[in-house]
Design an enzyme around this catalytic site. Structure first.
Site, PDB file in Angstrom:
ATOM      1  CG  HIS A  24      -2.046  -1.028   1.130  1.00  0.00           C
ATOM      2  ND1 HIS A  24      -1.972  -2.143   0.341  1.00  0.00           N
ATOM      3  CD2 HIS A  24      -3.240  -1.120   1.766  1.00  0.00           C
ATOM      4  CE1 HIS A  24      -3.055  -2.875   0.496  1.00  0.00           C
ATOM      5  NE2 HIS A  24      -3.851  -2.277   1.348  1.00  0.00           N
ATOM      6  CG  HIS A  79     -12.138  -3.009   3.126  1.00  0.00           C
ATOM      7  ND1 HIS A  79     -12.267  -1.660   3.316  1.00  0.00           N
ATOM      8  CD2 HIS A  79     -10.795  -3.264   3.215  1.00  0.00           C
ATOM      9  CE1 HIS A  79     -11.067  -1.128   3.501  1.00  0.00           C
ATOM     10  NE2 HIS A  79     -10.165  -2.082   3.433  1.00  0.00           N
ATOM     11  CD  GLU A  81      -6.873  -0.066   1.603  1.00  0.00           C
ATOM     12  OE1 GLU A  81      -7.169  -0.636   2.666  1.00  0.00           O
ATOM     13  OE2 GLU A  81      -5.878   0.685   1.494  1.00  0.00           O
ATOM     14  CG  ASP A  83      -6.111  -4.276  -0.516  1.00  0.00           C
ATOM     15  OD1 ASP A  83      -7.050  -3.481  -0.413  1.00  0.00           O
ATOM     16  OD2 ASP A  83      -5.509  -4.759   0.472  1.00  0.00           O
ATOM     17  CG  HIS A 146      -7.885  -0.847   7.703  1.00  0.00           C
ATOM     18  ND1 HIS A 146      -7.036   0.044   7.061  1.00  0.00           N
ATOM     19  CD2 HIS A 146      -8.267  -1.723   6.759  1.00  0.00           C
ATOM     20  CE1 HIS A 146      -6.898  -0.298   5.806  1.00  0.00           C
ATOM     21  NE2 HIS A 146      -7.629  -1.373   5.579  1.00  0.00           N
ATOM     22  CG  ASP A 165      -7.918  -5.270   5.162  1.00  0.00           C
ATOM     23  OD1 ASP A 165      -7.200  -5.973   4.438  1.00  0.00           O
ATOM     24  OD2 ASP A 165      -8.376  -4.170   4.789  1.00  0.00           O
ATOM     25  CE1 TYR A 193      -2.629  -6.541   6.230  1.00  0.00           C
ATOM     26  CE2 TYR A 193      -3.979  -6.079   8.153  1.00  0.00           C
ATOM     27  CZ  TYR A 193      -3.823  -6.128   6.787  1.00  0.00           C
ATOM     28  OH  TYR A 193      -4.866  -5.746   5.970  1.00  0.00           O
ATOM     29  CG  HIS A 226      -4.219  -8.883   3.055  1.00  0.00           C
ATOM     30  ND1 HIS A 226      -3.911  -8.613   1.738  1.00  0.00           N
ATOM     31  CD2 HIS A 226      -4.966  -7.835   3.490  1.00  0.00           C
ATOM     32  CE1 HIS A 226      -4.453  -7.456   1.393  1.00  0.00           C
ATOM     33  NE2 HIS A 226      -5.102  -6.964   2.425  1.00  0.00           N
TER      34      HIS A 226
HETATM   35 FE1  FEO Z   1      -7.914  -2.340   3.665  1.00  0.00          FE
HETATM   36 FE2  FEO Z   1      -6.480  -5.158   2.522  1.00  0.00          FE
HETATM   37  O1  FEO Z   1      -7.347  -3.518   2.358  1.00  0.00           O
END
Ligand code: FEO
Length: 400
Positions: A24, A79, A81, A83, A146, A165, A193, A226
């Site tokens: 990121h 989410h 984001e 990714d 998050h 996440d 992380y 992840h």
């Molecule tokens: Fe908040 Fe893995 O993206």
């Protein structure tokens, strides 16, 4: 990537990013990472999350190793984001889903990311259930864990939590389950992380865990977006216990000293301090800002009780690597720390004052007067450093 079966009807699909090192754009990911999505086969076959846009082909291949992507009925976007949602337009085009479920704030984020017009988006509320046929999923919002839009999905009968996440780790591996990875590697990756991504939201972490436990969420599989999947009740309990520990940020006897230096005077002071703290029985990490990435420093700070920062005076202030590291750490809101400052100077000597302001601004207690040294330290200066280390170590022990 071929799909990996988790339990009957549940498959891990997604992509392994073996080359990710700059996660990121702000934190190192030395072991690479993954972008996990989860396919649940049922009367309404459902895909939970997608992947980074450039991995859409890999995701579609993984899905195709189980079913024709056109047979996906529902998408759940936990989410926004990129990714996880970057491949959403490609998935919508490939699957033509009947519905796309997301949280209320997810819908707003979806609109501002994709400016869509006719996607079949349906908002789900905190605690709402959805029948997929034989299986039922319950959605729980985990706001600010998050991002504001974040949520998780819980299959109570199967005891599977798809956690987005939360509980993520930057691990690219051929192994796909936590029990196949050494536990210290798991803990390290989880800590890195959490410290660099989730740490500002420690109160929300504890609240979310409390809410999920109260709702009866006791997973036997935790499937994050992840890294690897936690498999088995003990592995899941370990993950939850680690998150509580990370969020509580209880003081330890560990001291992180980070510094930069021009002509090695501040470096000499740092090395003397490290030795003094060691003599006081503290665990010490000595980190030069030019040798250690700011995310590595933050990872070490996350389980430290004290943070001592050194920098020579430069142009009436501090050097840029130290300033950047402090700015980064401040944003991640570490709690329950003791601070200390030191540095050399040539003529004006403002650096220790600037450092002390940064540290008090983060809420750190400063039990010792900062030590500043003109040009090159002497043995008398080392005695001052020793006194500072003793005062910090004493304050630290009082907290344990
Ligand atoms: Fe908040 Fe893995 O993206």
């Amino acid at each position: 990537m071929q799909a990996t079966k988790i339990i009957d009807g549940f498959h891990l699909v997604g992509a392994i990013d073996w080359n990710s090192r700059d996660f990121h754009g702000y934190t190192l990911s030395p072991m690479g990472t993954t972008y996990n999505a989860y396919l649940v086969e049922d009367e309404k076959t459902t895909l939970f999350d997608t992947v980074k846009a450039e991995y859409k082909g890999e995701l579609l291949c993984g899905i195709a190793s189980v079913i024709d992507p056109k047979k996906i009925d529902y998408l759940v976007i936990q989410h926004l984001e990129l990714d996880h949602a970057g491949a959403l337009p490609a998935l919508i085009e490939a699957c033509q889903p009947e519905k796309i479920f997301t949280s209320s704030l997810g819908q707003k984020a979806m609109e501002s990311h994709f400016h869509y017009k006719d996607w079949p988006v349906q908002v789900v509320k905190h605690g709402e259930t959805l029948s997929l046929g034989k299986r039922t999923v319950t959605f729980y919002e985990t706001r600010m864990l998050h991002w504001p839009d974040s949520m998780v999905s819980w299959f109570a009968d199967e005891k599977v939590l798809i956690s987005n996440d939360i509980f993520g780790q930057n691990i690219a591996a051929s192994e796909r389950f936590s029990d196949q990875i050494p536990i210290h590697t798991m803990e390290r990756a989880m800590r890195e992380y959490y410290a660099n991504i989730v740490n500002p939201y420690a109160p929300q972490t504890l609240k979310a865990i409390e809410t999920l436990v109260a709702a009866g969420v006791a997973p036997e599989y935790i499937c994050p977006d992840h890294g690897v999947i936690f498999r088995g009740a003990d592995q899941c309990a370990f993950a939850v216990q680690k998150y509580v520990e990370f969020a509580e940020q209880k003081p330890t006897n560990k001291v992180v000293i980070f510094y930069d230096t021009m002509w090695h005077s501040t470096e000499k002071m740092a090395r003397v301090l490290a030795e003094c703290f060691r003599e006081e029985g503290c665990t010490v990490k000595l980190m030069w800002c030019k040798a250690c990435h700011h995310s590595q420093i933050m990872s070490e700070i996350s389980d430290a009780g004290a943070v001592v920062v050194g920098c020579p005076t430069h142009n009436n202030g501090i050097l840029p690597y130290v300033a950047g590291t402090l700015q980064y750490i401040k944003g991640l809101r570490p709690q329950n720390k003791i601070g200390g400052a030191f540095g050399s100077f040539g003529w004006s000597g403002e650096s220790t004052k600037v450092l002390a302001e940064w540290l008090t601004g983060m809420g750190f207690d400063m039990p010792a007067t900062p030590v500043k040294v003109k040009n090159v330290p002497t043995h008398a200066d080392y005695e001052q450093l020793k006194a500072m280390a003793q005062a910090i170590a004493k304050a630290l022990k009082a907290r344990l």
